[in-house]
Scaffold this active site. Structure first.
Site, PDB file in Angstrom:
ATOM      1  N   LYS A 156       2.445   9.940   8.158  1.00 53.92           N
ATOM      2  CA  LYS A 156       1.738   9.498   9.364  1.00 53.92           C
ATOM      3  C   LYS A 156       2.323  10.083  10.674  1.00 53.92           C
ATOM      4  O   LYS A 156       2.092  11.237  10.964  1.00 53.92           O
ATOM      5  CB  LYS A 156       1.679   7.974   9.395  1.00 53.92           C
ATOM      6  CG  LYS A 156       0.800   7.437   8.265  1.00 53.92           C
ATOM      7  CD  LYS A 156       0.176   6.096   8.568  1.00 53.92           C
ATOM      8  CE  LYS A 156      -1.013   5.837   7.677  1.00 53.92           C
ATOM      9  NZ  LYS A 156      -0.689   5.236   6.379  1.00 53.92           N
ATOM     10  N   ASP A 204       9.273   2.729   1.763  1.00 51.74           N
ATOM     11  CA  ASP A 204       8.102   3.482   2.198  1.00 51.74           C
ATOM     12  C   ASP A 204       7.954   3.229   3.691  1.00 51.74           C
ATOM     13  O   ASP A 204       7.446   2.199   4.113  1.00 51.74           O
ATOM     14  CB  ASP A 204       6.868   3.002   1.415  1.00 51.74           C
ATOM     15  CG  ASP A 204       5.583   3.678   1.884  1.00 51.74           C
ATOM     16  OD1 ASP A 204       5.594   4.278   2.977  1.00 51.74           O
ATOM     17  OD2 ASP A 204       4.570   3.580   1.162  1.00 51.74           O
ATOM     18  N   PHE A 218       0.850  -1.195   0.000  1.00 51.67           N
ATOM     19  CA  PHE A 218       0.000   0.000   0.000  1.00 51.67           C
ATOM     20  C   PHE A 218       0.882   1.239   0.000  1.00 51.67           C
ATOM     21  O   PHE A 218       1.695   1.435   0.900  1.00 51.67           O
ATOM     22  CB  PHE A 218      -0.923   0.029   1.226  1.00 51.67           C
ATOM     23  CG  PHE A 218      -1.816   1.250   1.236  1.00 51.67           C
ATOM     24  CD1 PHE A 218      -3.007   1.261   0.534  1.00 51.67           C
ATOM     25  CD2 PHE A 218      -1.441   2.397   1.928  1.00 51.67           C
ATOM     26  CE1 PHE A 218      -3.825   2.396   0.517  1.00 51.67           C
ATOM     27  CE2 PHE A 218      -2.249   3.540   1.915  1.00 51.67           C
ATOM     28  CZ  PHE A 218      -3.436   3.531   1.216  1.00 51.67           C
TER      29      PHE A 218
END
Ligand SMILES: *Cc1c(COP(=O)(O)O)cnc(C)c1O
Length: 400
Positions: A248, A219, A134
């Protein structure tokens, strides 16, 4: 609140939401309109690394908001310089582009890799990514992601993202060709269900990249910023990425993300990359405050201790209730349920005062605040056990 503001039909319908609204958050807890407390083990999908409304974020926002919210990305500002300095000092990367969301940081990573390919690899542009990965919700990042069904969601896909299998080095080797410029992965696939890349696999990827002159893009939007017990997850593999993205947790709840690169592939030139809010002082000041909190003595040790406590507790529950594997690192853990009862458990847990997430129908993901106390972890485990016993007992009765 009056009923006028209860009509949700003016919002585009993008997800199913439960019949509860939170009006306040403090530390590990969220409070609904009736004042009921919920222990929050989602924390905005690993975003609120310091819990809800942490003093240092509130203070940094207030201080910076009354000083300078934004000038223009056309001018330098002190908070952005300070955050970039801190990020490079505490990572293996050399330069930083600050932006707003994870998807935007990943888009930048792909642009950087393609530019490097133009300069140093005869225009190679393919980025090998992984099944179940993702990387975000822009069109290109949906193409880079390996979420089931996303390849046919908003056709046509962006080309240049062949898919390999996590922890299968041969599947990666088979895709390497003259057009390959990089390999991109999450050290632990978050949305995919908390699937860690193995030590041997990550080291194998690093060796492949060195052998074929490819860039390794990590990532770390979910795994970075202390989530797995070290500041960045790559540290636990004994390797270094060429490019890394953060998001995040970096803003502790405030939207900020970052693209980092080693000097040798930090090839953007003026005009290549930008954004209206890129590196704005307001969110950069927050990023610095959050990073300093993560770097404070003892902070990451607490993540490891609480992570071990949560892992042990989940293993005990899994053993007692005959459930499946516990996996992940630090305070990014998952419990395999063995049956498609994830959404049902999430609902029951919420009614029991515990907020959980089921990234897959058969697993639960746990992302408590990194500054959780021993007692909060214990309380959450107790609520989880109660909830699971209740749901599994209901299942058993339904089957009789
Ligand atoms: C959340 C996430 C993203 C996307 O970040 P956004 O801020 O939602 O764009 C990308 N990669 C990983 C690993 C993530 O967990």
């Amino acid at each position: 609140m009056t009923s006028l503001y209860r009509n949700t039909s003016y919002l585009m319908s993008i997800t199913e939401r439960p019949p509860v609204m939170f009006v306040r958050g403090a530390g590990s807890y969220l409070y609904d309109e009736a004042g009921l407390a919920y222990l929050d083990w989602m924390q905005g999908w690993a975003v609120n690394c310091l819990g809800h409304a942490p003093d240092i974020v509130v203070a940094a926002l207030a201080r910076q908001a009354s000083t300078l919210i934004t000038a223009s990305p056309a001018f330098h500002n002190l908070p952005a310089i300070e955050l970039a300095t801190l990020l490079t000092r505490h990572s293996a990367l050399d330069q930083v582009f600050l932006c707003n969301t994870g998807a935007e940081a990943n888009e930048g990573a792909i642009k950087l890799a393609r530019k490097w390919g133009q300069l140093h690899k005869n225009g190679a542009f393919e980025v090998i990514s992984f099944d179940k990965a993702f990387h975000g919700r822009t069109i290109a990042m949906m193409s880079a992601s390996g979420k089931p069904g996303w390849d046919t969601y908003f056709p046509p896909q962006v080309p240049g993202f062949p898919k390999a299998q996590l922890n299968d080095l041969d599947s990666v080797k088979a895709l390497i060709g003259p057009q390959t410029v990089a390999i991109m992965l999450e050290p632990i696939q978050g949305e995919g269900g908390v699937n860690p890349a193995s030590l041997a696999f990550m080291r194998g990827l690093r060796a492949l990249c060195d052998e074929h002159k490819l860039l390794l893009i990590l990532d770390e939007i979910q795994t970075g910023c202390g989530r797995t017990g070290t500041l960045f997850a790559y540290e636990q593999y004994g390797i270094e990425p060429d490019i890394m993205t953060l998001g995040k947790g970096l803003g502790g709840g405030v939207p900020i993300a970052a693209l980092l690169a080693k000097q040798h592939c930090s090839v953007f030139q003026p005009g290549d990359q930008g954004g209206t809010f890129a590196g704005n002082p307001l969110t950069a000041a927050v990023g610095t405050a959050v990073l300093n909190a993560l770097l404070a003595p003892g902070f990451l040790e607490n993540v490891e201790l609480r992570g071990q406590q949560l892992h042990d507790g989940l293993s005990q529950i899994s053993h007692d209730l005959a459930l499946g594997e516990v996996r992940g690192a630090g305070l990014l853990l998952a419990l395999e349920l063995g049956a498609h009862i994830g959404p049902q458990v999430v609902d029951a847990a919420r009614r029991n005062g515990l907020l959980l997430n089921a990234p897959r129908p058969h697993s639960l993901r746990f992302m408590p605040a990194l500054n959780s106390t021993e007692r909060e972890i214990r309380d959450g485990l107790r609520l989880l056990r109660q909830t699971l016993e209740h749901v599994l007992c209901g299942q058993a009765t339904a089957q009789v």
